[in-house]
Motif scaffolding. Sequence first.
Motif, PDB file in Angstrom:
ATOM      1  N   PHE A 216       0.850  -1.196   0.000  1.00 14.56           N
ATOM      2  CA  PHE A 216       0.000   0.000   0.000  1.00 14.56           C
ATOM      3  C   PHE A 216       0.886   1.246   0.000  1.00 14.56           C
ATOM      4  N   LEU A 217       1.209   1.707  -1.180  1.00 10.89           N
ATOM      5  CA  LEU A 217       2.072   2.871  -1.311  1.00 10.89           C
ATOM      6  C   LEU A 217       1.283   4.167  -1.360  1.00 10.89           C
ATOM      7  N   HIS A 218      -0.015   4.085  -1.555  1.00 11.21           N
ATOM      8  CA  HIS A 218      -0.828   5.285  -1.767  1.00 11.21           C
ATOM      9  C   HIS A 218      -1.800   5.448  -0.599  1.00 11.21           C
ATOM     10  N   GLU A 219      -1.543   6.456   0.203  1.00 10.80           N
ATOM     11  CA  GLU A 219      -2.279   6.712   1.445  1.00 10.80           C
ATOM     12  C   GLU A 219      -3.068   8.007   1.311  1.00 10.80           C
ATOM     13  N   PHE A 220      -4.306   7.989   1.806  1.00  9.30           N
ATOM     14  CA  PHE A 220      -5.177   9.151   1.685  1.00  9.30           C
ATOM     15  C   PHE A 220      -5.845   9.419   3.035  1.00  9.30           C
ATOM     16  N   PRO A 221      -5.902  10.680   3.472  1.00  9.14           N
ATOM     17  CA  PRO A 221      -6.576  10.984   4.742  1.00  9.14           C
ATOM     18  C   PRO A 221      -8.096  10.942   4.580  1.00  9.14           C
ATOM     19  N   ILE A 222      -8.767  10.567   5.652  1.00 11.71           N
ATOM     20  CA  ILE A 222     -10.232  10.622   5.682  1.00 11.71           C
ATOM     21  C   ILE A 222     -10.626  11.956   6.310  1.00 11.71           C
ATOM     22  N   PRO A 223     -11.280  12.832   5.573  1.00  9.53           N
ATOM     23  CA  PRO A 223     -11.563  14.174   6.101  1.00  9.53           C
ATOM     24  C   PRO A 223     -12.580  14.131   7.243  1.00  9.53           C
ATOM     25  N   GLN A 224     -12.413  15.020   8.211  1.00 11.11           N
ATOM     26  CA  GLN A 224     -13.388  15.113   9.304  1.00 11.11           C
ATOM     27  C   GLN A 224     -14.745  15.561   8.778  1.00 11.11           C
ATOM     28  N   ASN A 225     -14.734  16.511   7.865  1.00  7.48           N
ATOM     29  CA  ASN A 225     -15.965  16.918   7.186  1.00  7.48           C
ATOM     30  C   ASN A 225     -15.998  16.185   5.848  1.00  7.48           C
ATOM     31  N   ASP A 226     -16.788  15.121   5.789  1.00  4.09           N
ATOM     32  CA  ASP A 226     -16.742  14.255   4.605  1.00  4.09           C
ATOM     33  C   ASP A 226     -17.782  14.630   3.555  1.00  4.09           C
ATOM     34  N   ARG A 227     -18.276  15.844   3.604  1.00  2.00           N
ATOM     35  CA  ARG A 227     -19.250  16.269   2.603  1.00  2.00           C
ATOM     36  C   ARG A 227     -18.536  16.696   1.324  1.00  2.00           C
ATOM     37  N   LEU A 228     -18.974  16.156   0.203  1.00  2.00           N
ATOM     38  CA  LEU A 228     -18.444  16.503  -1.109  1.00  2.00           C
ATOM     39  C   LEU A 228     -19.607  17.024  -1.953  1.00  2.00           C
ATOM     40  N   GLN A 229     -19.604  18.311  -2.174  1.00  2.00           N
ATOM     41  CA  GLN A 229     -20.716  18.948  -2.880  1.00  2.00           C
ATOM     42  C   GLN A 229     -22.031  18.598  -2.173  1.00  2.00           C
ATOM     43  N   ASP A 230     -22.929  17.898  -2.860  1.00  2.00           N
ATOM     44  CA  ASP A 230     -24.241  17.608  -2.286  1.00  2.00           C
ATOM     45  C   ASP A 230     -24.384  16.161  -1.818  1.00  2.00           C
ATOM     46  N   ARG A 231     -23.280  15.529  -1.448  1.00  2.00           N
ATOM     47  CA  ARG A 231     -23.361  14.181  -0.892  1.00  2.00           C
ATOM     48  C   ARG A 231     -22.255  14.003   0.141  1.00  2.00           C
ATOM     49  N   HIS A 232     -22.437  13.026   1.001  1.00  2.00           N
ATOM     50  CA  HIS A 232     -21.408  12.693   1.971  1.00  2.00           C
ATOM     51  C   HIS A 232     -20.546  11.575   1.409  1.00  2.00           C
ATOM     52  N   CYS A 233     -19.237  11.723   1.588  1.00  2.00           N
ATOM     53  CA  CYS A 233     -18.302  10.742   1.043  1.00  2.00           C
ATOM     54  C   CYS A 233     -17.044  10.720   1.901  1.00  2.00           C
ATOM     55  N   PRO A 234     -16.807   9.655   2.667  1.00  2.00           N
ATOM     56  CA  PRO A 234     -15.596   9.608   3.511  1.00  2.00           C
ATOM     57  C   PRO A 234     -14.320   9.322   2.730  1.00  2.00           C
ATOM     58  N   LEU A 235     -14.446   8.732   1.534  1.00  2.00           N
ATOM     59  CA  LEU A 235     -13.266   8.349   0.764  1.00  2.00           C
ATOM     60  C   LEU A 235     -13.114   9.302  -0.417  1.00  2.00           C
ATOM     61  N   GLN A 236     -12.307  10.309  -0.228  1.00  2.00           N
ATOM     62  CA  GLN A 236     -12.123  11.342  -1.245  1.00  2.00           C
ATOM     63  C   GLN A 236     -10.676  11.372  -1.722  1.00  2.00           C
ATOM     64  N   THR A 267     -11.997  16.886  -7.142  1.00  2.00           N
ATOM     65  CA  THR A 267     -12.115  15.949  -6.029  1.00  2.00           C
ATOM     66  C   THR A 267     -13.205  14.936  -6.353  1.00  2.00           C
ATOM     67  N   VAL A 268     -12.871  13.658  -6.201  1.00  2.00           N
ATOM     68  CA  VAL A 268     -13.810  12.585  -6.539  1.00  2.00           C
ATOM     69  C   VAL A 268     -14.080  11.734  -5.307  1.00  2.00           C
ATOM     70  N   CYS A 269     -15.203  11.031  -5.361  1.00  2.00           N
ATOM     71  CA  CYS A 269     -15.614  10.124  -4.293  1.00  2.00           C
ATOM     72  C   CYS A 269     -15.373   8.688  -4.734  1.00  2.00           C
ATOM     73  N   VAL A 270     -14.697   7.902  -3.909  1.00  2.00           N
ATOM     74  CA  VAL A 270     -14.505   6.476  -4.174  1.00  2.00           C
ATOM     75  C   VAL A 270     -15.621   5.735  -3.446  1.00  2.00           C
ATOM     76  N   GLU A 271     -16.564   5.167  -4.201  1.00  2.00           N
ATOM     77  CA  GLU A 271     -17.764   4.580  -3.595  1.00  2.00           C
ATOM     78  C   GLU A 271     -18.084   3.222  -4.215  1.00  2.00           C
ATOM     79  N   PRO A 272     -17.964   2.130  -3.448  1.00  2.00           N
ATOM     80  CA  PRO A 272     -18.211   0.782  -4.001  1.00  2.00           C
ATOM     81  C   PRO A 272     -19.677   0.469  -4.262  1.00  2.00           C
ATOM     82  N   TYR A 273     -20.612   1.242  -3.714  1.00  2.00           N
ATOM     83  CA  TYR A 273     -22.018   0.948  -3.968  1.00  2.00           C
ATOM     84  C   TYR A 273     -22.392   1.257  -5.410  1.00  2.00           C
ATOM     85  N   ASP A 274     -21.765   2.283  -6.008  1.00  2.00           N
ATOM     86  CA  ASP A 274     -22.053   2.651  -7.393  1.00  2.00           C
ATOM     87  C   ASP A 274     -21.264   1.759  -8.345  1.00  2.00           C
TER      88      ASP A 274
END
Length: 554
Positions: A216-236, A267-274
């Motif tokens: 795992f060479l690529h690390e990303f922080p999980i933002p405290q405010n996980d809102r991205l535009q008009d949706r919530h997304c913890p994985l940005q 900024t994009v959302c990584v979301e496995p449901y979609d």
Amino acid sequence: MVDLLLFTFLLIRAAVAASCADGNTIQFRVGNCTIRSPNEPEVQSWGAEVALNNERTICMVPSTVLNDTFLTTTSLCQSSEQLKVHQVDMTPAQCASRRGGPVSADKFKGVPLSNLVQNPGWTLLNNTIEDAVEVSMQLSRQAITTTVGLITKGQNSAASHLGLATDSSILKVLKGQGLIVARSFGLNVGSQSVQSPRGGSLVLGGYDQGSVANPFLHEFPIPQNDRLQDRHCPLQAELTGLTLEIKMANASETESRDIFSKSTGITVCVEPYDNLFRLPSETLSALLGYVNQTTEQRTHLVPVTEYADELVNLEPGLVYRRSSGEFNAALRFTINDKMTVEVPFHELQRPLRGLDSNGAAVLNTSYNELQIFGDPAPGNAPVLGKAFLSQVYLFVDYDAGKFYMAPLNSEAGAVLPVATGTCPSGGLTATEKGLIALGAVLGALVLAILAWAIYRWRRRRNPRINGTEAQAMDHSPGNATSGAQNRSVVGTGQFPSRNRSREMQDTLSQNSAAGADSGFAIGHAPFGHLSRQSVETGRSYESPPHRPTHTGIV
């Protein structure tokens, strides 16, 4: 008693540490799932199979949209309004497969809505939360009881959500019960391509080492405010480049076409449901322009109603007639200027797939579909879904406040789980306190029984006579006279004369010598094979066996 409690404590702590070191994880197979229930249409869906209340099995999709788990219900497939999706009327069988096997709300115990945690990602998508129930969920080999929400209406979701957002209630329950060490999960979504399909896996409390092609060479922080535009997304993540790698129709070389570069990063959302890529309107328009240029004739996208008589498309992408030619290209994504992910041609394009009137998955090879959502991203929040994750292994660690992506090993076999998190240390947990209390009670009971047994044993070997001070009896042959003399003195109420005392002392001396030979001693219990300390205290003075404790990261 103190030694016994200490020993019990060490055993408990060692057991907890060993369990932590062993690395508890919960694993699922992820992929196409078929559910058969009596008197109901066969369900063909995608996700992880989960049994509810030891009877009903449904297909659930991992979701970072929700903190709670949400179940689809049969009310979603009953009214004509609920059966209409994308301007197409579904059959009840198609609806059942789309919903992953809906459940009857009256089969569960209702609980107050306040038992649910906050789910802002759900309400922002114009959904309502009307009912909550308590349910037993069989997660692989572990069963837990938790509160879940019920989806009773709306079209902004398909199958049931396995809630894995930042404040996931399932991860909290599993960690609280010691079934996992960290609030983390690892996901290999597999591939839904027609050319190279493959299954995947979901690991709660860790990740699958076999699915990771490189560290795992690529690390990303999980933002405290996980809102991205008009949706919530913890994985940005920041998308800093998007390129089409095109193999031209009459050329052997590959040509690169930049759709956008770092200067227009988003900024994009990584979301496995979609399932599909969901792009901003400008990016989608630019991509469509290149699609038109790379096909043999100008591509005309077709509406869902054109093929609705044959199948229902659950998440419509860019659909065009196969006669327009092949879109022979791959998409290359650059993330945060440091990670490059290429989605190959067979993942980006496939024959049109959907559900026939019986709810079975079918293909219509007269059409091709690009795995790009046909409309601009809802809420103006771009999404990288399962088509992107088909090339990436995703690991999320909420306790650490980070998530990671690594190249996926597409040839992964059996799951090789690795647990994450730090073993408990410091204060006792509620479970440990309860076990120590139980150990104290059992220890006191054992000591009481042991003391009673020793007392009875001493009575049998050294009996008291007429309630006075016990005198040792010489049972050796030829000493009956001495015993009679002892009995004549004890209990008379008179002190013996000096001569009589001298005789008594001589007799006692003889008895003492005889007792030493036979394993007896005056005034004490027999010690023939026990130490004095062992009998008087009722416990051994040997140190309890040393049990190693385990700490650190597992």
